[in-house]
Design a protein around this motif. Sequence first.
Motif, PDB file in Angstrom:
ATOM      1  N   THR A 233       0.793   0.709   6.033  1.00  0.00           N
ATOM      2  CA  THR A 233       0.807   2.038   5.798  1.00  0.00           C
ATOM      3  C   THR A 233      -0.645   2.592   6.117  1.00  0.00           C
ATOM      4  O   THR A 233      -0.862   3.612   6.702  1.00  0.00           O
TER       5      THR A 233
ATOM      6  N   GLY B   2      -1.327   2.273   9.676  1.00  0.00           N
ATOM      7  CA  GLY B   2      -0.565   3.269  10.464  1.00  0.00           C
ATOM      8  C   GLY B   2       0.678   3.563   9.866  1.00  0.00           C
ATOM      9  O   GLY B   2       1.304   2.571   9.093  1.00  0.00           O
ATOM     10  N   TYR B   3       0.939   5.036   9.769  1.00  0.00           N
ATOM     11  CA  TYR B   3       2.054   5.489   8.945  1.00  0.00           C
ATOM     12  C   TYR B   3       3.312   4.973   9.372  1.00  0.00           C
ATOM     13  O   TYR B   3       4.112   4.600   8.581  1.00  0.00           O
ATOM     14  N   VAL B   4       3.586   4.789  10.689  1.00  0.00           N
ATOM     15  CA  VAL B   4       4.742   4.525  11.157  1.00  0.00           C
ATOM     16  C   VAL B   4       5.252   3.299  11.045  1.00  0.00           C
ATOM     17  O   VAL B   4       6.159   2.988  10.556  1.00  0.00           O
ATOM     18  N   PRO B   5       4.313   2.257  11.102  1.00  0.00           N
ATOM     19  CA  PRO B   5       4.664   0.756  10.824  1.00  0.00           C
ATOM     20  C   PRO B   5       4.729   0.623   9.414  1.00  0.00           C
ATOM     21  O   PRO B   5       5.810  -0.249   8.906  1.00  0.00           O
TER      22      PRO B   5
ATOM     23  N   PRO C 282       5.890   5.031   2.008  1.00  0.00           N
ATOM     24  CA  PRO C 282       6.409   3.755   2.230  1.00  0.00           C
ATOM     25  C   PRO C 282       6.451   2.628   1.047  1.00  0.00           C
ATOM     26  O   PRO C 282       7.380   2.236   0.650  1.00  0.00           O
TER      27      PRO C 282
ATOM     28  N   ILE D 169      10.327   6.944   3.225  1.00  0.00           N
ATOM     29  CA  ILE D 169       9.998   7.806   4.434  1.00  0.00           C
ATOM     30  C   ILE D 169       8.937   8.662   4.309  1.00  0.00           C
ATOM     31  O   ILE D 169       7.783   8.994   4.760  1.00  0.00           O
TER      32      ILE D 169
ATOM     33  N   ILE E 259       6.452   2.790   7.224  1.00  0.00           N
ATOM     34  CA  ILE E 259       7.660   3.166   7.108  1.00  0.00           C
ATOM     35  C   ILE E 259       8.741   2.487   7.981  1.00  0.00           C
ATOM     36  O   ILE E 259       9.612   2.186   7.177  1.00  0.00           O
ATOM     37  N   ILE E 260       8.475   1.672   9.118  1.00  0.00           N
ATOM     38  CA  ILE E 260       9.350   0.916   9.537  1.00  0.00           C
ATOM     39  C   ILE E 260       9.695  -0.291   8.920  1.00  0.00           C
ATOM     40  O   ILE E 260      10.880  -0.856   8.490  1.00  0.00           O
TER      41      ILE E 260
ATOM     42  N   SER F 167       3.401  -3.731   2.676  1.00  0.00           N
ATOM     43  CA  SER F 167       3.727  -2.347   2.921  1.00  0.00           C
ATOM     44  C   SER F 167       2.561  -1.485   2.910  1.00  0.00           C
ATOM     45  O   SER F 167       2.281  -0.293   3.525  1.00  0.00           O
TER      46      SER F 167
END
Length: 69
Positions: free
Chosen positions: A39, A42-45, A17, A14, A47-48, A35
């Motif tokens: 990252t 995009g930071y959110v992709p 990533p 979190i 993390i997912i 990863s």
Amino acid sequence: MGFCMRFLEILCAIVLPPLGVFFRYGCCKLEFWLSVVLTILGYVPGIIYAIYVIVTDPERHYDDDYRAV
């Protein structure tokens, strides 16, 4: 021990990533580099993907590293 390690890996995933994926796979695997790319894009992709990789990976047995293959 396994739950605590997985929790720390998810927490690292979190915050950063690739770090969580690095703890699970090391730096020379496709999962780590994917990863890193996600990252950067995009930071959110990132993390997912990192959480997905950590959660879906079967529990490792650290004793298996010392057995002959």
